[in-house]
Scaffold this motif. Sequence first.
Motif, PDB file in Angstrom:
ATOM      1  N   GLY A 107       0.802  -1.217   0.000  1.00 21.94           N
ATOM      2  CA  GLY A 107       0.000   0.000   0.000  1.00 21.94           C
ATOM      3  C   GLY A 107       0.832   1.262   0.000  1.00 21.94           C
ATOM      4  O   GLY A 107       0.383   2.310  -0.468  1.00 21.94           O
ATOM      5  N   LEU A 108       2.061   1.157   0.523  1.00 25.18           N
ATOM      6  CA  LEU A 108       2.930   2.336   0.640  1.00 25.18           C
ATOM      7  C   LEU A 108       4.149   2.249  -0.277  1.00 25.18           C
ATOM      8  O   LEU A 108       5.121   2.982  -0.097  1.00 25.18           O
ATOM      9  N   SER A 109       4.094   1.385  -1.268  1.00 24.22           N
ATOM     10  CA  SER A 109       5.257   1.166  -2.133  1.00 24.22           C
ATOM     11  C   SER A 109       5.652   2.414  -2.909  1.00 24.22           C
ATOM     12  O   SER A 109       6.798   2.550  -3.330  1.00 24.22           O
ATOM     13  N   PHE A 110       4.731   3.370  -3.069  1.00 19.96           N
ATOM     14  CA  PHE A 110       5.038   4.575  -3.840  1.00 19.96           C
ATOM     15  C   PHE A 110       5.915   5.564  -3.078  1.00 19.96           C
ATOM     16  O   PHE A 110       6.414   6.530  -3.672  1.00 19.96           O
ATOM     17  N   VAL A 111       6.123   5.356  -1.764  1.00 20.30           N
ATOM     18  CA  VAL A 111       6.932   6.316  -1.004  1.00 20.30           C
ATOM     19  C   VAL A 111       8.422   6.070  -1.173  1.00 20.30           C
ATOM     20  O   VAL A 111       9.233   6.930  -0.817  1.00 20.30           O
ATOM     21  N   GLU A 112       8.789   4.908  -1.710  1.00 21.76           N
ATOM     22  CA  GLU A 112      10.203   4.550  -1.819  1.00 21.76           C
ATOM     23  C   GLU A 112      10.361   3.455  -2.878  1.00 21.76           C
ATOM     24  O   GLU A 112       9.746   2.396  -2.772  1.00 21.76           O
ATOM     25  N   PRO A 113      11.189   3.676  -3.911  1.00 20.60           N
ATOM     26  CA  PRO A 113      11.350   2.685  -4.973  1.00 20.60           C
ATOM     27  C   PRO A 113      11.818   1.316  -4.483  1.00 20.60           C
ATOM     28  O   PRO A 113      11.538   0.296  -5.121  1.00 20.60           O
ATOM     29  N   LYS A 114      12.534   1.272  -3.344  1.00 16.51           N
ATOM     30  CA  LYS A 114      13.064  -0.002  -2.850  1.00 16.51           C
ATOM     31  C   LYS A 114      12.006  -0.871  -2.167  1.00 16.51           C
ATOM     32  O   LYS A 114      12.282  -2.020  -1.816  1.00 16.51           O
ATOM     33  N   VAL A 115      10.807  -0.336  -1.978  1.00 19.03           N
ATOM     34  CA  VAL A 115       9.780  -1.069  -1.250  1.00 19.03           C
ATOM     35  C   VAL A 115       9.155  -2.168  -2.104  1.00 19.03           C
ATOM     36  O   VAL A 115       8.985  -3.313  -1.655  1.00 19.03           O
ATOM     37  N   PHE A 116       8.798  -1.834  -3.337  1.00 20.73           N
ATOM     38  CA  PHE A 116       8.081  -2.810  -4.154  1.00 20.73           C
ATOM     39  C   PHE A 116       8.870  -4.093  -4.370  1.00 20.73           C
ATOM     40  O   PHE A 116       8.285  -5.187  -4.364  1.00 20.73           O
ATOM     41  N   PRO A 117      10.203  -4.054  -4.580  1.00 22.72           N
ATOM     42  CA  PRO A 117      10.945  -5.306  -4.700  1.00 22.72           C
ATOM     43  C   PRO A 117      10.792  -6.212  -3.475  1.00 22.72           C
ATOM     44  O   PRO A 117      10.782  -7.441  -3.604  1.00 22.72           O
ATOM     45  N   ILE A 118      10.681  -5.617  -2.282  1.00 20.36           N
ATOM     46  CA  ILE A 118      10.497  -6.420  -1.074  1.00 20.36           C
ATOM     47  C   ILE A 118       9.125  -7.088  -1.093  1.00 20.36           C
ATOM     48  O   ILE A 118       8.976  -8.235  -0.655  1.00 20.36           O
ATOM     49  N   VAL A 119       8.117  -6.390  -1.618  1.00 21.98           N
ATOM     50  CA  VAL A 119       6.793  -6.996  -1.779  1.00 21.98           C
ATOM     51  C   VAL A 119       6.888  -8.199  -2.710  1.00 21.98           C
ATOM     52  O   VAL A 119       6.330  -9.266  -2.437  1.00 21.98           O
ATOM     53  N   GLU A 120       7.603  -8.031  -3.793  1.00 21.80           N
ATOM     54  CA  GLU A 120       7.789  -9.125  -4.755  1.00 21.80           C
ATOM     55  C   GLU A 120       8.502 -10.304  -4.108  1.00 21.80           C
ATOM     56  O   GLU A 120       8.162 -11.469  -4.350  1.00 21.80           O
ATOM     57  N   THR A 154      17.105 -11.042  -8.794  1.00 23.08           N
ATOM     58  CA  THR A 154      15.711 -11.456  -8.726  1.00 23.08           C
ATOM     59  C   THR A 154      15.370 -11.980  -7.342  1.00 23.08           C
ATOM     60  O   THR A 154      16.250 -12.353  -6.556  1.00 23.08           O
ATOM     61  N   SER A 155      14.076 -12.039  -7.064  1.00 16.80           N
ATOM     62  CA  SER A 155      13.632 -12.592  -5.786  1.00 16.80           C
ATOM     63  C   SER A 155      14.004 -14.059  -5.679  1.00 16.80           C
ATOM     64  O   SER A 155      14.325 -14.548  -4.587  1.00 16.80           O
ATOM     65  N   ASP A 156      13.981 -14.773  -6.799  1.00 15.45           N
ATOM     66  CA  ASP A 156      14.392 -16.179  -6.781  1.00 15.45           C
ATOM     67  C   ASP A 156      15.868 -16.309  -6.418  1.00 15.45           C
ATOM     68  O   ASP A 156      16.259 -17.249  -5.711  1.00 15.45           O
ATOM     69  N   ASP A 157      16.696 -15.375  -6.899  1.00 15.23           N
ATOM     70  CA  ASP A 157      18.116 -15.381  -6.535  1.00 15.23           C
ATOM     71  C   ASP A 157      18.274 -15.295  -5.019  1.00 15.23           C
ATOM     72  O   ASP A 157      19.046 -16.041  -4.410  1.00 15.23           O
ATOM     73  N   ILE A 158      17.557 -14.347  -4.419  1.00 17.37           N
ATOM     74  CA  ILE A 158      17.686 -14.115  -2.981  1.00 17.37           C
ATOM     75  C   ILE A 158      17.178 -15.313  -2.196  1.00 17.37           C
ATOM     76  O   ILE A 158      17.827 -15.789  -1.256  1.00 17.37           O
ATOM     77  N   LEU A 159      16.020 -15.832  -2.571  1.00 21.27           N
ATOM     78  CA  LEU A 159      15.466 -16.981  -1.851  1.00 21.27           C
ATOM     79  C   LEU A 159      16.331 -18.215  -2.044  1.00 21.27           C
ATOM     80  O   LEU A 159      16.462 -19.035  -1.132  1.00 21.27           O
ATOM     81  N   GLN A 160      16.931 -18.362  -3.213  1.00 18.02           N
ATOM     82  CA  GLN A 160      17.828 -19.488  -3.444  1.00 18.02           C
ATOM     83  C   GLN A 160      19.019 -19.437  -2.507  1.00 18.02           C
ATOM     84  O   GLN A 160      19.561 -20.466  -2.099  1.00 18.02           O
ATOM     85  N   GLY A 161      19.419 -18.221  -2.136  1.00 20.18           N
ATOM     86  CA  GLY A 161      20.521 -18.079  -1.197  1.00 20.18           C
ATOM     87  C   GLY A 161      20.227 -18.707   0.145  1.00 20.18           C
ATOM     88  O   GLY A 161      21.138 -19.154   0.850  1.00 20.18           O
ATOM     89  N   LEU A 162      18.954 -18.760   0.510  1.00 25.28           N
ATOM     90  CA  LEU A 162      18.578 -19.369   1.777  1.00 25.28           C
ATOM     91  C   LEU A 162      18.554 -20.888   1.682  1.00 25.28           C
ATOM     92  O   LEU A 162      18.472 -21.571   2.702  1.00 25.28           O
ATOM     93  N   LEU A 163      18.582 -21.424   0.481  1.00 28.78           N
ATOM     94  CA  LEU A 163      18.501 -22.860   0.268  1.00 28.78           C
ATOM     95  C   LEU A 163      19.707 -23.381  -0.506  1.00 28.78           C
ATOM     96  O   LEU A 163      19.621 -24.398  -1.195  1.00 28.78           O
ATOM     97  N   SER A 164      20.829 -22.699  -0.392  1.00 31.32           N
ATOM     98  CA  SER A 164      21.993 -23.048  -1.189  1.00 31.32           C
ATOM     99  C   SER A 164      22.849 -24.123  -0.547  1.00 31.32           C
ATOM    100  O   SER A 164      24.020 -24.252  -0.831  1.00 31.32           O
TER     101      SER A 164
END
Length: 337
Positions: A224-237, A285-295
């Motif tokens: 809902g507040l992703s427009f206040v900061e460009p870095k927010v929407f990637p975290i939603v993703e 990508t989000s898959d890159d980051i999540l893969q880091g938790l399962l590497s």
Amino acid sequence: MTKTSLNSDVTVLQSLIAVRLDVSIWSARKKLTALDFGEISLPPEKLASLGSKKICDPDTLKVFSALKSRAVALLSRVGIRFLGGWAVPESRLQEVIDGLKAIEQEFGQAKDDFLAHYDEAVRRWIADNPGWEEVISRSVVGVSTVRSRIEFGWQVFQVVPPKKSMGTQCQDKLVAEVSSLGGTLFQEVAKAANETWLKSYAGKTEVGQKALSPLTTLRRKLAGLSFVEPKVFPIVELIDTAIAQLPAKGQIGGRSFVMLQGLVCLLRDADALATHGQMMIEGQTSDDILQGLLSVNPDDEEVLDQANERDCEEPCSGDIQYLEMSPAPQLDSYGLW
């Protein structure tokens, strides 16, 4: 949020509605006076000051504090702290208003019930404190006074920049406030995620589906507040990608739980959220980051077991460690292994 021009910040303000709570709760206290102690010698005021006396059972007023806390929680779930109140996305304003109206109705009913039994409550309090009847009775206030000191309300308004004629200093102050919204949002998310970790994840090897509810709440706030900061929407993703990879029902354990732990630990760190948001903007990508938790090597069950058993009751901080991974980029362990 990076400091931008005034015009850019105006665009942000056009999508935000400011909400301020106006709640007052009678304390049921009066200041102690020397008269209350009779002939007992008291120190001079420059040395010590007297406290207060309760003229009614404080437990009878707890309902009002609880309802105020519910209103604060509602606004905190949807908005972020701003100018002494909350900045709420216009798209969710009706949700907030409906919630506040419901709480206001309960508050009003609780107030009517309290006032209807106020005199009886005072008499009971006096009876429960033998030997102090006169001290309490001398300080009792009428029901009309109490009525005026118990109120629940709110104000909704739009923030607009000051006119240029008022000077750049006034404009700069507002720009600074708006520019800090992104950082404030990440800090509030980190605080809520830390509470979620301690309540639902610390020391666990698996969780149920209910443990995802706080994450979906944080996800809605960020979206809902992703427009206040460009870095927010990637975290939603990132959150969406993680939840999509979890089982739709039943317990969440094993590798899925390790990934979920890592996600929650990431959300607990405001600086890490900003860093990873920027990394995704730059192409990770989000898959890159999540893969880091399962590497972990699939054959290395001992490492996976250690990750499942590791308790992280303190905030995930300290020396940064990395896991080897290929071909995905590396990710901080956040104390999980």
